[in-house]
Structure formats: C-alpha cells, structure tokens
Design a protein around this motif. Structure first.
Motif, PDB file in Angstrom:
ATOM      1  N   UNK A  82      20.100 -37.730 -27.254  1.00  0.00           N
ATOM      2  CA  UNK A  82      19.589 -36.770 -26.009  1.00  0.00           C
ATOM      3  C   UNK A  82      19.003 -38.073 -25.222  1.00  0.00           C
ATOM      4  N   UNK A  83      19.408 -37.832 -23.709  1.00  0.00           N
ATOM      5  CA  UNK A  83      19.145 -38.713 -22.702  1.00  0.00           C
ATOM      6  C   UNK A  83      18.151 -37.916 -21.789  1.00  0.00           C
ATOM      7  N   UNK A  84      17.167 -38.672 -21.490  1.00  0.00           N
ATOM      8  CA  UNK A  84      15.943 -38.248 -20.457  1.00  0.00           C
ATOM      9  C   UNK A  84      16.240 -38.474 -19.149  1.00  0.00           C
ATOM     10  N   UNK A  85      16.299 -37.915 -18.042  1.00  0.00           N
ATOM     11  CA  UNK A  85      16.426 -38.036 -16.761  1.00  0.00           C
ATOM     12  C   UNK A  85      15.321 -37.211 -16.053  1.00  0.00           C
ATOM     13  N   UNK A  86      14.354 -37.832 -15.216  1.00  0.00           N
ATOM     14  CA  UNK A  86      13.309 -37.313 -14.755  1.00  0.00           C
ATOM     15  C   UNK A  86      12.773 -38.027 -13.428  1.00  0.00           C
ATOM     16  N   UNK A  87      12.050 -37.140 -12.813  1.00  0.00           N
ATOM     17  CA  UNK A  87      11.347 -37.793 -11.338  1.00  0.00           C
ATOM     18  C   UNK A  87       9.873 -37.300 -11.722  1.00  0.00           C
ATOM     19  N   UNK A  88       9.321 -37.182 -10.219  1.00  0.00           N
ATOM     20  CA  UNK A  88       7.877 -36.741 -10.277  1.00  0.00           C
ATOM     21  C   UNK A  88       7.621 -35.261 -10.454  1.00  0.00           C
ATOM     22  N   UNK A  89       8.750 -34.467 -10.397  1.00  0.00           N
ATOM     23  CA  UNK A  89       8.636 -33.039 -10.340  1.00  0.00           C
ATOM     24  C   UNK A  89       9.318 -32.192 -11.456  1.00  0.00           C
ATOM     25  N   UNK A  90      10.378 -33.091 -12.034  1.00  0.00           N
ATOM     26  CA  UNK A  90      11.010 -32.501 -13.187  1.00  0.00           C
ATOM     27  C   UNK A  90      11.354 -33.430 -14.278  1.00  0.00           C
TER      28      UNK A  90
END
Length: 560
Positions: free
Chosen positions: A84-92
């Motif tokens: 499982x790889x996580x990809x995120x920013x400030x809204x999602x």
C-alpha cells in the motif's frame, strides 16, 4: 371561483409532490424534478441489439482468488493485497495498492465525519467498496497488464508522484500518478510500450467501481447516487443502478478525438470522475459485477504498436467535493455532477448569489438569511398583490357566507352570485393565486441549492446550529427524538399565517389548514437546518408583509 380552495389545494398538492418525490427517491426511483435520462443507443451492426457494457471477455474483473472454488473471481480480497503506497497533499490522502495499481482509498482532509475523521470517498472493506482502477486489454484476447497484476513501484523525491510498472506478454504499462498540492485531481499518465509482442492491439481502460450503498440519506429527502457520464453531444446523463442491473441503461456511442468526455460516480455532496484526454477515440461502458458491484468506465483505443513503439495517454482522476467553482475548471460540464435537475437554470444563479453574500459575511447561516431577504424583496410586488387579494377576500367573507346560505343546493346560482359580487367589489378571485404560483419554481430551486451544496456540510450558523446540513436537534436530548427549535418556529409561523388568511367556510378545509403546520413541523424535524432556516425567515417576512396589508385593508370600509 373560491380562491381559498385554490390556494389550499395548491399548497397541499406541492407538499404532497415533494413528499412523494422524496419517498420515490428513498426507494430507488427517479426524482420527479430530475432531468430525464437520455438513452442514446450505441451504434451496432444491423439488427444487432444495443449494449450497455463491454463484452465480459474484453475487460478483466477479478482482483484475486480467495474462494475455495477454482477461478472464482472476487472484487475484494482483504487477505491478498500488494504493498500500500500513500500519496497525499493538503486536501486529500490516497492509498494505492500495487496489486493492480488500484486507488483503493481516498480520504478528504478538509471535510469531516461526525467523529472528526476525514470523509472517505474511496474505500475497500467488507462493508463498503468504492475504488478506481485502470489497465490494458486487447481485442485478440491476449492478456496485458491490468488491475489483476502486481506492479512494481517507486516514488519521486518530492513525494507527490508514484510510478507503477507491470509487464505481460511483451507489453509494458507504466502509470505515473501525480498529485499537486491543493488539488483533488490526480494526473494519471499511462505509457504503453511494446517490448516484444509481434503486433500489440492495445486498448486502455479506466473505470470506477462501487457498490450501491447510499450515504447521508433521509426518508424525507433524497439525492442521486450512482454512475453519470458526459459527452459533448449528449451532455450530462445519470444512470440508475437498477437500469444497469436490468440491462436497460443505454449509453452514447464512440466519442471521437477532441470531444470532451468523462465518466463519474456521484453521491450526496461528493463525486469521482475519470477524464480522458482528447487524443484518442473513446468508448463508454457500464456493467454490474459480482458482489453487488457496479462500474462505469471509458476505453481509449490506441493504434497498433509495433515492437519498440510506445504511446502515452494522460487521464485526470477527480475525487472530491462538489464545489462548482472547482469543478468548472477541471473539465467541461463537470460541475453538472451537482445536479439541480429541471431547476438548474434558476438554481445556478441563486447559488452564485449565495456565494457572493458568503464572501461578505463569511457565515453560511447569515448568507441564507440575507439571500432569503433579497429574494423576498424581488418578489415583494407579487407577494403584495397576493396578500392584498387575500385581505380583500377576508373583508367580503361575511358576504360569501350569506350567499352560500341563500343559494344552498344551487351551485350554479351561487357561482353566478359570487362572480357578480367579485365584479362589484373589484376583486380578482385569482389575484392571490397567480403571484404565489409564479414564485414556486424559485423556491424549489433554492430548496435544491441548499440541499445539494457541500458548502453547507459542517457549516455552523450560531449557538446550537453547528452544521447546516444536519437537522436541528436542540431539544432532542430531553425528548429522545430529533426535535429542534427551528421546526417549532416553522410550525408557529405557519399557524400565524393561517390565522392571517381568510377562514375557509368549509369546516373540513378549516381543520386541514390548522393541521398543516403540525404536519410540516414533523416533516421539517428531519430536514437540514439550513433548509428550515430559509423557510422560517421566509415565513416571518411573509407574516410581516401580510400583517401590514391586512392592517391597511382592515380599516377600509367593509362591503354592504
């Protein structure tokens, strides 16, 4: 003609329609106010039946096999996933499963549930399934990299991009998923390279899969949940889960290059959408899968690739709230996922004005109040004409009762006598009805604006109202039921309005008019407080206007 009967039945009919509409949608039927679905038949060979989805052999549907039955396909395999790889920013925040390169989780970080956790859009669990995936298929039946295979993965140094790579039968698929800060859009770059296949006939697909569960619904109001699509020719179209299951959903045919197209899954307040580029011909499809799953997707037919050749297609994946000003910038027509149905032409400018007011006062509750006042001001002349007519009708009420007694059992003579009296007193019996009917479409449009706007979700007003999208439950702690102050004020205001209107001569009508405030208050106990706030303010302004007009006409000379 008795205007009181006309007004009474107009109010009763509108109320019944709204309640019946909510009941229909609660039970999976189409809304009365929704635009009809356009059923554009797919091009097919002569005498061949139209189809709503790709042939089963064309698109893979298995994620993994966990059943004891050999080759039993399942869509959720909790005991067999990749990394499982996580990809995120400030809204999602996104989670990507290397088994299939599936975007298996999407959690918003600025929209919250009651427990203060971020709203989950995509989720794969035993209770709920909703995710996005993509891959390759071939018309020849040769298996190519798709969502059933394990991808190798790497992240860029900035941490805002993930690269997934898989090979199968001499064809390599490289997905580069990029998420910029402040954006709900994933740029999904798919590069397909023929490494050794003598002749690679390749089609890229991207689809959204979810179950038919509905969130944040009420038996008193309902919004659409399900697939939707947009084409340049057919425009926005919703597709019911039941139509897919019954193989009745018709979708547009092939979309040529430079033709804006997208597919989506829509629910109350939120949506997801695959938006392909305009570089390739596109075909849309829907279908029902195992485990009560439904999918909608888009296929891009690529040219045949010789050994060593490659093609790139970049799609956008939107996952987020239905904020009109955001959606309008992503793709043509994407703002239509926030669907106002027949009243879009009125609802969009109303919401635009509501946003402008909010920019000044920075509170959605006060914005609703100011908007209601502005709308009331615009319709002031029409409302005044209606109230004047009712006030004059109230003055002649004794005369009407006298005529009814004189011509008892003679309806034709009674109507003639009443029309003569109206002519003599210069009263238009329809004068109180038409101004009200003209305003009804605006009120219904505002109803849908307040019901559909994600901006109301979690938005406080003052005091006990901390979420305008939730019912007012101020007294719920004491009574163990969703009883709030605003619905009670709504009932009181309706009762006062009833007293200001002429009393119906028919006892049954009079009792029905007295009962309506109670019925409405019970219904409004379950409505979002933002909607009830609008109705309470509107009623208070109507009472003030009607009282003033009654006061003026109350001092006038009564008819002989």
């Amino acid at each position: 003609m008795d205007i009181r009967k006309t007004l009474l039945w107009a109010i009763f009919t509108i109320s019944a329609i709204l309640l019946f509409d909510a009941w229909q949608m609660h039970n999976g039927q189409n809304s009365f106010f929704s635009k009809p679905k356009v059923e554009a038949q797919q091009p097919a060979a002569k005498d061949a039946p139209a189809t709503t989805s790709a042939p089963k052999a064309d698109l893979p549907k298995a994620v993994a096999t966990t059943s004891a039955t050999p080759n039993a396909p399942t869509l959720f395999a909790p005991n067999k996933t990749g990394e499982i790889i996580t990809l995120k920013n400030d809204v999602i925040s996104l989670e990507i499963d290397t088994l299939g390169g599936v975007i298996s989780k999407a959690q918003l970080t600025k929209h919250f549930e009651e427990d203060k956790s971020g709203v989950l859009i995509f989720e794969r669990s035993s209770a709920r399934q909703y995710f996005a995936r993509s891959g390759l298929v071939s018309a020849s039946g040769v298996e190519l990299p798709n969502h059933t295979q394990l991808f190798s993965v790497s992240k860029n140094s900035a941490g805002n991009s993930v690269t997934l790579v898989a090979e199968k039968n001499g064809v390599r698929l490289e997905k580069v998923l990029t998420l910029e800060n402040g954006s709900y859009v994933v740029d999904a770059k798919h590069t397909i390279k023929n490494l050794s296949n003598p002749s690679a006939d390749v089609t890229l697909y991207a689809e959204l899969v979810r179950d038919n569960s509905k969130l944040e619904e009420s038996m008193f109001y309902a919004t659409f949940t399900g697939p939707a699509l947009y084409t340049d020719a057919e425009k926005f179209q919703k597709i019911e889960f039941t139509d897919i299951e019954k193989n009745k959903a018709k979708i547009p045919g092939s979309q040529q290059k430079d033709s804006p197209t997208w597919v989506a899954m829509v629910q109350h307040y939120f949506a997801s959408a695959w938006i392909p580029s305009n570089n390739f011909q596109k075909d849309l499809y829907v279908g029902k899968l195992d485990g009560n799953q439904y999918r909608i997707g888009v296929k891009s037919k690529l040219e045949i690739l010789g050994v060593g050749q490659e093609k790139t297609e970049t799609l956008k994946l939107f996952v987020g709230p239905q904020e009109e000003h955001v959606l309008e910038k992503i793709a043509p027509g994407l703002e239509l996922v926030k669907d106002y149905g027949w009243f879009t032409i009125l609802a969009k400018p109303i919401f635009w004005l509501l946003e402008k007011i909010h920019a000044l006062v920075n509170n959605w509750g006060w914005s609703i109040i100011l908007l209601t006042m502005l709308i009331k001001l615009v319709f002031f002349p029409l409302s005044a004409a209606s109230y004047k007519s009712m006030a004059r009708m109230k003055l002649v009420q004794p005369k009407v009762l006298e005529l009814k007694e004189r011509h008892k059992g003679e309806p034709q003579k009674l109507n003639q006598a009443m029309m003569e009296m109206y002519r003599k007193e210069k009263i238009n019996p329809l004068g109180g009805c038409f101004p009200v009917l003209i305003q009804i479409p605006v009120f219904i449009a505002l109803y849908w604006v307040l019901l559909s706007s994600v901006e109301m979700r979690g938005a406080p007003w003052l005091g006990w109202i901390q979420d305008l999208s939730k019912p007012d439950t101020l007294f719920g702690v004491w009574f163990g039921a969703p009883i709030g102050l605003l619905p009670i004020l709504m009932a009181v205001s309706m009762f006062i309005q009833t007293k200001l209107n002429p009393t119906p001569p028919d006892p049954i009508q009079a009792k029905l008019m007295m009962f309506m405030p109670i019925a409405f208050s019970v219904m409004f106990f379950f409505f979002p407080s933002g909607l009830v706030l609008y109705w309470v303010v509107n009623n208070i302004l109507s009472i003030a206007q009607q009282w003033q007009i009654n006061k003026i006409y109350g001092g006038a000379k009564k008819p002989a």
